[in-house]
Scaffold this motif. Structure first.
Motif, PDB file in Angstrom:
ATOM      1  N   GLY A   1       0.764  -1.231   0.000  1.00  0.00           N
ATOM      2  CA  GLY A   1       0.000   0.000   0.000  1.00  0.00           C
ATOM      3  C   GLY A   1       0.793   1.279   0.000  1.00  0.00           C
ATOM      4  N   SER A   2       2.109   1.199  -0.085  1.00  0.00           N
ATOM      5  CA  SER A   2       2.908   2.425  -0.095  1.00  0.00           C
ATOM      6  C   SER A   2       2.625   3.239  -1.361  1.00  0.00           C
ATOM      7  CB  SER A   2       4.399   2.087   0.001  1.00  0.00           C
ATOM      8  OG  SER A   2       4.701   1.494   1.257  1.00  0.00           O
ATOM      9  N   ASP A   3       2.890   4.524  -1.288  1.00  0.00           N
ATOM     10  CA  ASP A   3       2.586   5.427  -2.394  1.00  0.00           C
ATOM     11  C   ASP A   3       3.180   4.935  -3.712  1.00  0.00           C
ATOM     12  OD1 ASP A   3       1.388   6.985  -0.487  1.00  0.00           O
ATOM     13  OD2 ASP A   3       2.842   8.626  -0.585  1.00  0.00           O
ATOM     14  N   THR A   4       2.417   5.075  -4.778  1.00  0.00           N
ATOM     15  CA  THR A   4       2.757   4.768  -6.190  1.00  0.00           C
ATOM     16  C   THR A   4       2.713   3.286  -6.534  1.00  0.00           C
ATOM     17  OG1 THR A   4       5.205   4.527  -6.086  1.00  0.00           O
ATOM     18  CG2 THR A   4       4.307   6.788  -6.221  1.00  0.00           C
ATOM     19  N   LEU A   5       2.403   2.390  -5.585  1.00  0.00           N
ATOM     20  CA  LEU A   5       2.553   0.959  -5.834  1.00  0.00           C
ATOM     21  C   LEU A   5       1.332   0.298  -6.472  1.00  0.00           C
ATOM     22  CD1 LEU A   5       4.564  -0.418  -2.773  1.00  0.00           C
ATOM     23  CD2 LEU A   5       5.354   0.761  -4.842  1.00  0.00           C
ATOM     24  N   CYS A   6       0.403   1.098  -7.036  1.00  0.00           N
ATOM     25  CA  CYS A   6      -0.746   0.499  -7.721  1.00  0.00           C
ATOM     26  C   CYS A   6      -1.013   1.183  -9.059  1.00  0.00           C
ATOM     27  CB  CYS A   6      -1.988   0.554  -6.845  1.00  0.00           C
ATOM     28  SG  CYS A   6      -3.376  -0.403  -7.519  1.00  0.00           S
ATOM     29  N   PRO A   7      -0.123   1.000 -10.036  1.00  0.00           N
ATOM     30  CA  PRO A   7      -0.415   1.536 -11.366  1.00  0.00           C
ATOM     31  C   PRO A   7      -1.575   0.779 -12.024  1.00  0.00           C
ATOM     32  CG  PRO A   7       1.918   0.991 -11.125  1.00  0.00           C
ATOM     33  CD  PRO A   7       1.206   0.369  -9.980  1.00  0.00           C
ATOM     34  N   LEU A   8      -2.457   1.528 -12.665  1.00  0.00           N
ATOM     35  CA  LEU A   8      -3.563   0.978 -13.437  1.00  0.00           C
ATOM     36  C   LEU A   8      -3.580   1.651 -14.807  1.00  0.00           C
ATOM     37  CD1 LEU A   8      -6.487   1.169 -10.828  1.00  0.00           C
ATOM     38  CD2 LEU A   8      -5.071  -0.837 -11.339  1.00  0.00           C
ATOM     39  N   GLY A   9      -3.975   0.894 -15.848  1.00  0.00           N
ATOM     40  CA  GLY A   9      -4.118   1.525 -17.151  1.00  0.00           C
ATOM     41  C   GLY A   9      -3.548   0.676 -18.277  1.00  0.00           C
ATOM     42  N   PRO A  10      -3.403   1.240 -19.458  1.00  0.00           N
ATOM     43  CA  PRO A  10      -3.649   2.660 -19.729  1.00  0.00           C
ATOM     44  C   PRO A  10      -5.131   3.035 -19.811  1.00  0.00           C
ATOM     45  CG  PRO A  10      -2.972   1.535 -21.730  1.00  0.00           C
ATOM     46  CD  PRO A  10      -2.831   0.537 -20.617  1.00  0.00           C
ATOM     47  N   GLY A  11      -5.997   2.057 -20.158  1.00  0.00           N
ATOM     48  CA  GLY A  11      -7.417   2.359 -20.293  1.00  0.00           C
ATOM     49  C   GLY A  11      -8.277   1.302 -19.636  1.00  0.00           C
TER      50      GLY A  11
END
Length: 281
Positions: A148-158
């Motif tokens: 859950g640390s900051d930036t650790l859940c990228p989603l995408g691109p769409g």
């Protein structure tokens, strides 16, 4: 299938539709997809992830699947987008990628059957469920800082609607080299089951995200690496790793560790028992 994206367009947050190489807004403005500043394709009130689901991952750890899936929570402050930087804090070394498919809820749901789940799903996107295993010894029960640390859940691109999740390939690449290669067919519990399971006791709202698990061969990455997760029919999620601008504070809280459990989880097996000491990164 239709692919929706959220981007910054002329300083405003705009939802656009992908038409080949262009992203087109409702008012007709357009931008090239590879030139757009992307945002996460949805705005969840919560992000829930399953621990183990892909059989190759279970076999890699010589584990046993439980009778039903178990889950952990990632705070929404961990959200990141296609093209975003993933931060490995100073003083930490064991940041692992985990390529996954993310389910995005479209209608409020509570106490539904797996057969009814599809009607409550807006679509699917690509996810990378990064784990900061330096904190595994202290947060293994909750996974709070680990996942859950900051930036650790990228989603995408769409976000892609009307996508059939069955029989789809999932590939993770690090600096262009294949690191994970799996399929949605190796999942023990499919997307509809996961939604119905969680919704038995937790109301899911539009935009909420469920991460469906990763295949084998999650490994550490370091600053300078470029990580891509490609899911057949959903596109390619690309992020780069950077070093945190500040070190983990030492005057408060548990500190990063490098125990046998940390190394075994980060490196995919009981390295200590095999007499192999991983290189320091």
């Amino acid at each position: 299938m239709t692919e929706h994206r959220r981007i910054l367009l002329d300083g405003a947050v705009v939802e656009v539709v992908r038409r080949e190489e262009l992203l087109v807004a409702g008012d007709g403005r357009s931008v090239k997809a590879d030139e757009a500043v992307h945002l996460p394709p949805c705005e969840p009130s919560k992000i829930i992830a399953v621990h183990l689901n892909h059989r190759s991952r279970v076999e890699e750890f010589q584990a046993r699947l439980p009778a039903a899936p178990t889950y952990f929570h990632k705070p929404t402050s961990a959200l990141n987008a296609h093209g975003g930087a993933v931060v490995r804090p100073e003083g930490c070394k064991w940041l692992n990628y985990e390529g996954e498919v993310a389910i995005v809820i479209g209608r409020t749901c509570r106490n539904i059957s797996p057969a009814d789940a599809a009607a409550h799903i807006r679509g699917y996107t690509v996810a990378n469920d990064y784990g900061l295993h330096d904190f595994r010894d202290t947060d293994a029960g909750s996974m709070l800082r680990v996942k859950g640390s900051d930036t650790l859940c990228p989603l995408g691109p769409g976000l892609v609607t009307d996508w059939d999740f069955r029989g789809k390939a999932l590939i993770t690449r690090v600096n262009g080299e294949v690191a994970q290669h799996g399929s949605t067919d190796e999942m023990e519990w499919d997307m509809h089951y996961l939604v119905a399971d969680i919704a038995r006791t937790i109301t899911l709202f539009p935009g909420d995200v469920l991460l469906s698990g990763t295949p084998a061969h999650s490994r550490p990455v370091r600053p300078g690496d470029v990580v891509e997760v490609e899911v057949e029919g959903l596109g390619v999620l690309r992020n780069h790793i950077v070093s945190g601008p500040t070190a983990i504070r030492t005057d408060v809280g548990a500190q990063p560790t490098e125990s046998e459990e940390v190394l075994s989880t980060a490196l995919g097996g009981d390295w200590e028992f095999r007499g192999i000491r991983p290189p320091r990164r």
